[in-house]
Design an enzyme around this catalytic site. Structure first.
Site, PDB file in Angstrom:
ATOM      1  N   ARG A 309       0.864  -1.192   0.000  1.00 58.67           N
ATOM      2  CA  ARG A 309       0.000   0.000   0.000  1.00 58.67           C
ATOM      3  C   ARG A 309       0.896   1.237   0.000  1.00 58.67           C
ATOM      4  O   ARG A 309       1.256   1.755   1.059  1.00 58.67           O
ATOM      5  CB  ARG A 309      -0.884   0.020   1.246  1.00 58.67           C
ATOM      6  CG  ARG A 309      -2.007  -1.009   1.253  1.00 58.67           C
ATOM      7  CD  ARG A 309      -2.879  -0.818   2.491  1.00 58.67           C
ATOM      8  NE  ARG A 309      -4.162  -1.482   2.390  1.00 58.67           N
ATOM      9  CZ  ARG A 309      -4.445  -2.666   2.949  1.00 58.67           C
ATOM     10  NH1 ARG A 309      -3.538  -3.309   3.641  1.00 58.67           N
ATOM     11  NH2 ARG A 309      -5.650  -3.192   2.822  1.00 58.67           N
ATOM     12  N   GLU A 444     -12.542  -3.962  -6.785  1.00 62.75           N
ATOM     13  CA  GLU A 444     -13.052  -3.518  -5.485  1.00 62.75           C
ATOM     14  C   GLU A 444     -14.264  -2.604  -5.614  1.00 62.75           C
ATOM     15  O   GLU A 444     -14.801  -2.142  -4.618  1.00 62.75           O
ATOM     16  CB  GLU A 444     -11.944  -2.859  -4.659  1.00 62.75           C
ATOM     17  CG  GLU A 444     -11.175  -1.764  -5.339  1.00 62.75           C
ATOM     18  CD  GLU A 444     -10.063  -1.197  -4.460  1.00 62.75           C
ATOM     19  OE1 GLU A 444     -10.024  -1.474  -3.252  1.00 62.75           O
ATOM     20  OE2 GLU A 444      -9.229  -0.439  -4.993  1.00 62.75           O
ATOM     21  N   ASN A 467     -12.377  -5.354   1.034  1.00 63.49           N
ATOM     22  CA  ASN A 467     -12.764  -4.294   1.982  1.00 63.49           C
ATOM     23  C   ASN A 467     -13.656  -3.264   1.297  1.00 63.49           C
ATOM     24  O   ASN A 467     -14.725  -2.897   1.790  1.00 63.49           O
ATOM     25  CB  ASN A 467     -11.530  -3.587   2.542  1.00 63.49           C
ATOM     26  CG  ASN A 467     -10.546  -4.558   3.147  1.00 63.49           C
ATOM     27  OD1 ASN A 467     -10.939  -5.638   3.564  1.00 63.49           O
ATOM     28  ND2 ASN A 467      -9.285  -4.182   3.190  1.00 63.49           N
ATOM     29  N   ASP A 468     -13.174  -2.800   0.143  1.00 61.71           N
ATOM     30  CA  ASP A 468     -13.977  -1.808  -0.567  1.00 61.71           C
ATOM     31  C   ASP A 468     -15.140  -2.456  -1.303  1.00 61.71           C
ATOM     32  O   ASP A 468     -16.219  -1.870  -1.401  1.00 61.71           O
ATOM     33  CB  ASP A 468     -13.100  -1.015  -1.543  1.00 61.71           C
ATOM     34  CG  ASP A 468     -12.351   0.086  -0.817  1.00 61.71           C
ATOM     35  OD1 ASP A 468     -12.986   0.791  -0.010  1.00 61.71           O
ATOM     36  OD2 ASP A 468     -11.135   0.224  -1.017  1.00 61.71           O
ATOM     37  N   ARG A 478     -17.007   2.022   5.483  1.00 60.13           N
ATOM     38  CA  ARG A 478     -16.198   1.102   6.303  1.00 60.13           C
ATOM     39  C   ARG A 478     -15.605   1.767   7.527  1.00 60.13           C
ATOM     40  O   ARG A 478     -15.090   1.115   8.419  1.00 60.13           O
ATOM     41  CB  ARG A 478     -15.107   0.432   5.450  1.00 60.13           C
ATOM     42  CG  ARG A 478     -14.135   1.382   4.827  1.00 60.13           C
ATOM     43  CD  ARG A 478     -13.353   0.727   3.696  1.00 60.13           C
ATOM     44  NE  ARG A 478     -12.099   0.169   4.106  1.00 60.13           N
ATOM     45  CZ  ARG A 478     -11.097  -0.139   3.278  1.00 60.13           C
ATOM     46  NH1 ARG A 478     -11.229   0.039   1.970  1.00 60.13           N
ATOM     47  NH2 ARG A 478      -9.978  -0.641   3.718  1.00 60.13           N
ATOM     48  N   CYS A 515      -6.863  -9.669  -1.707  1.00 61.90           N
ATOM     49  CA  CYS A 515      -5.917  -8.951  -0.851  1.00 61.90           C
ATOM     50  C   CYS A 515      -6.642  -8.119   0.209  1.00 61.90           C
ATOM     51  O   CYS A 515      -6.014  -7.388   0.968  1.00 61.90           O
ATOM     52  CB  CYS A 515      -4.979  -8.075  -1.667  1.00 61.90           C
ATOM     53  SG  CYS A 515      -5.814  -6.758  -2.549  1.00 61.90           S
TER      54      CYS A 515
END
Ligand code: PEP
Ligand code: MG
Length: 577
Positions: A309, A444, A467-468, A478, A515
């Site tokens: 990241r 995502e 996550n997204d 989130r 991921c």
């Protein structure tokens, strides 16, 4: 009196320690322990800083008197208040206490005492007196500025260096920006608690990567906990226990020791290849935030980096972006740190809960839907080309993949390819050395998952950012703890998007990885294996637990079951079987 606060469990394990309350605006002061014999020198630094601020204010006041204007009367009175606060006995005695008894460095002692006094101001009923908190804050800020200019701290010992009082410390804050968390990565804190934040907020993600018990979204924790209270952080259950009874302390002490035993047990499979019972080799990769994270990644046997990241190189620098050389050095260090194993470098993903400058949160109404990730990169072509050149140059030192975040449109896909070609041309013109890269897209945004075949055609590999994907598919922020109960990785719609993306890649023979946090959740491993996933990227701290699941799985037996889970109205029930 013992009481319990509930929040989101973000990082496993138990921490028991004394509470350290920190206001996020003052997080960027250094927190370290001094040796007891340094206490007087540290107090002298504080006195010098205070005297310098007094001189500054007296000069200001003299200037006002000189002007002789009536309108300045109010300002002069205010400066008078500031001078009084600087001499305040409670502030001075408190600071001395933190330095002499607790061995806090000057900046830490000053901000800690400020928090204490500020709380008393908050409780005052007289509005005039309540407002004096802002004055106190201003003089503390002034002193911090002077302190940071006056000589720098010596070494920064951590817990266990012998300079400490021995009590572990737990940091409690209203909010911590991801960049703040990163700053604490090598800090003295044994646990973290914040009032706000969801399970997959970036603050939580960084806490998880630090492998420190943490709870986010604990609502009023920073108001209810007092400086120095004993607290227990249960990172598995998302619970904070304040002022625990001896019985609770004994119970959690036992749980803490169990955690250590469990980790030692898992460490035994570190060198075991991640192969299922039916002989399928599974790729377990690491998610990293900084080049030095390659060390913990290798230590748990990661076979590469699946997600670097890079935004953490860009954040908390007051908007000053890293230039090509600085980025190239960081990427090269990560690539060389992995000793020939592949490193997937994701282009910068700032915006939403990862603002460039951690003091300036994105003010837009819907930052998660705004100029974030690839959208920002494409809006800032010079910045983007700089990053692409740096990555391409680092690729001369090892295996590098470039991953683009948050793509949704064919137009964006075309643009990233064109920008990459342009970055190569720029390097050619300079005669710079660079290496080959494989190019991947993050899936995502639900639109990308639904149009996955378009992405399969244009990229060498895909990586699913659950996550997204969950945030956007279920329309829940989130970061927002008030809707975190709706954040459901097992929602049938989410599972369908994940399953279809994997299936499209398998069909096309293109590598696909997950991921997002789902990849590191050992309760999801069997399901993802059953859906055909063979590559998982997660925090190094989660790799061994996931490997354990891999070693126990037979993918042939999981296939039909996984399809049933995806088709079910209540996948959670089937998963629990
Ligand atoms: C994701 O969205 O799942 C992801 C891996 O990216 P980030 O968490 O950095 O947004
Ligand atoms: Mg993402």
């Amino acid at each position: 009196m013992t009481f319990t606060l509930h929040g989101q469990a973000v990082s496993r394990g138990v921490a028991i320690g004394r509470a350290v309350l920190v206001a996020s605006s003052r997080l960027d002061v250094a927190h370290y322990f001094i040796a007891p014999e340094q206490a007087e020198a540290e107090l002298a630094r504080l006195r010098r800083a205070r005297d310098a601020v007094i001189t500054e204010i007296e000069q200001l006041r003299a200037g006002l008197v000189h002007d002789g204007m009536e309108a300045h009367a109010e300002l002069a009175a205010l400066l008078e208040v500031h001078l009084m606060l600087l001499q305040d006995v409670q502030l001075q005695d408190g600071v001395k206490h933190w330095v002499r008894e607790r061995h806090y460095n000057a900046e830490w002692a000053l901000t800690t005492q400020f928090e204490q006094v500020a709380r008393q101001f908050d409780e005052m009923t007289d509005p005039y007196l309540r407002e004096r908190k802002a004055d106190l804050e201003q003089i503390v800020e002034r002193m911090l500025r002077v302190l940071q200019g006056v000589g720098s701290p010596v070494a920064a010992p951590t817990v266990g260096d012998g300079a400490t009082t021995g009590d572990p410390l737990v940091l409690i804050a209203h909010d911590l920006a991801p960049a703040d968390m990163l700053q604490f990565k090598h800090s003295v804190f044994a646990g973290f608690v914040t009032d706000v934040g969801g399970k997959t907020s970036h603050t939580a993600i960084v806490a998880r990567s630090m492998d420190i018990p943490a709870v986010v979204g604990a609502r009023n924790a920073s108001q209810l906990v007092q400086q120095d209270d004993w607290v227990i952080v249960d990172g598995d259950a998302g619970v904070l226990i304040v002022d625990p009874t001896p019985m609770l302390l004994a119970e959690y002490g036992y749980k803490q020791r169990q955690g250590v035993v469990e980790r030692e047990r898992l460490a035994r499979i570190k060198n075991t290849p991640a192969v299922t019972l039916d002989g399928q080799r599974i790729e377990l990769l690491a998610n990293i935030e900084q080049p030095e994270d390659t060390v913990p990644a290798l230590s748990v046997g990661a076979v590469g980096v699946g997600l670097f990241r890079t935004e953490f190189l860009f954040m908390g620098r007051g908007g000053r972006l890293p230039d090509e050389e600085e980025q190239y050095e960081a990427y090269r260090r990560a690539v060389e740190g992995m000793h020939g194993l592949p490193v997937t470098i994701r282009t910068v993903d700032v915006g939403a809960d990862k603002p460039l400058d951690h003091h300036r949160r994105d003010e837009h109404l819907n930052p998660a839907l705004g100029l974030r990730a690839i959208r920002w990169s494409l809006a800032e072509p010079a910045m983007f080309l700089t990053q692409l050149r740096a990555i391409l140059r680092a690729a001369a030192h090892g295996k590098v993949n470039i991953l683009f975040p948050m793509l949704a449109h064919l137009g964006e896909i075309r643009q990233v390819h064109a920008m990459l070609a342009q970055a190569r041309e720029q390097l050619d013109r300079r005669g710079a050395v660079y290496g080959p890269v494989r190019i991947g897209a993050m899936i995502e945004v639900p639109a990308a998952a639904l149009a996955v075949r378009l992405f399969v055609r244009h990229f060498d590999f895909l990586s699913i950012g659950t996550n997204d994907l969950i945030q956007y598919a279920l329309a829940i922020d989130r970061v927002d703890e008030s809707v975190t109960h709706l954040y459901d990785p097992l929602h049938p719609a989410v599972l369908r998007l994940v399953a279809d993306t994997i299936a499209a890649c398998v069909e096309a023979g293109k590598p696909v990885s997950v991921c997002g946090e789902m990849a590191g959740d050992a309760t999801m491993t069997r399901l993802l294996l059953g859906l055909g996933l063979r590559s998982f990227s997660m925090h190094p701290t989660q790799i061994l637990a996931v490997k354990q699941q891999v070693l126990r799985s037979d993918t042939r037996k999981l296939r039909a079951w996984a399809q049933q889970v995806v088709a079910s109205d209540e996948p959670a029930l089937l998963l629990a079987d």
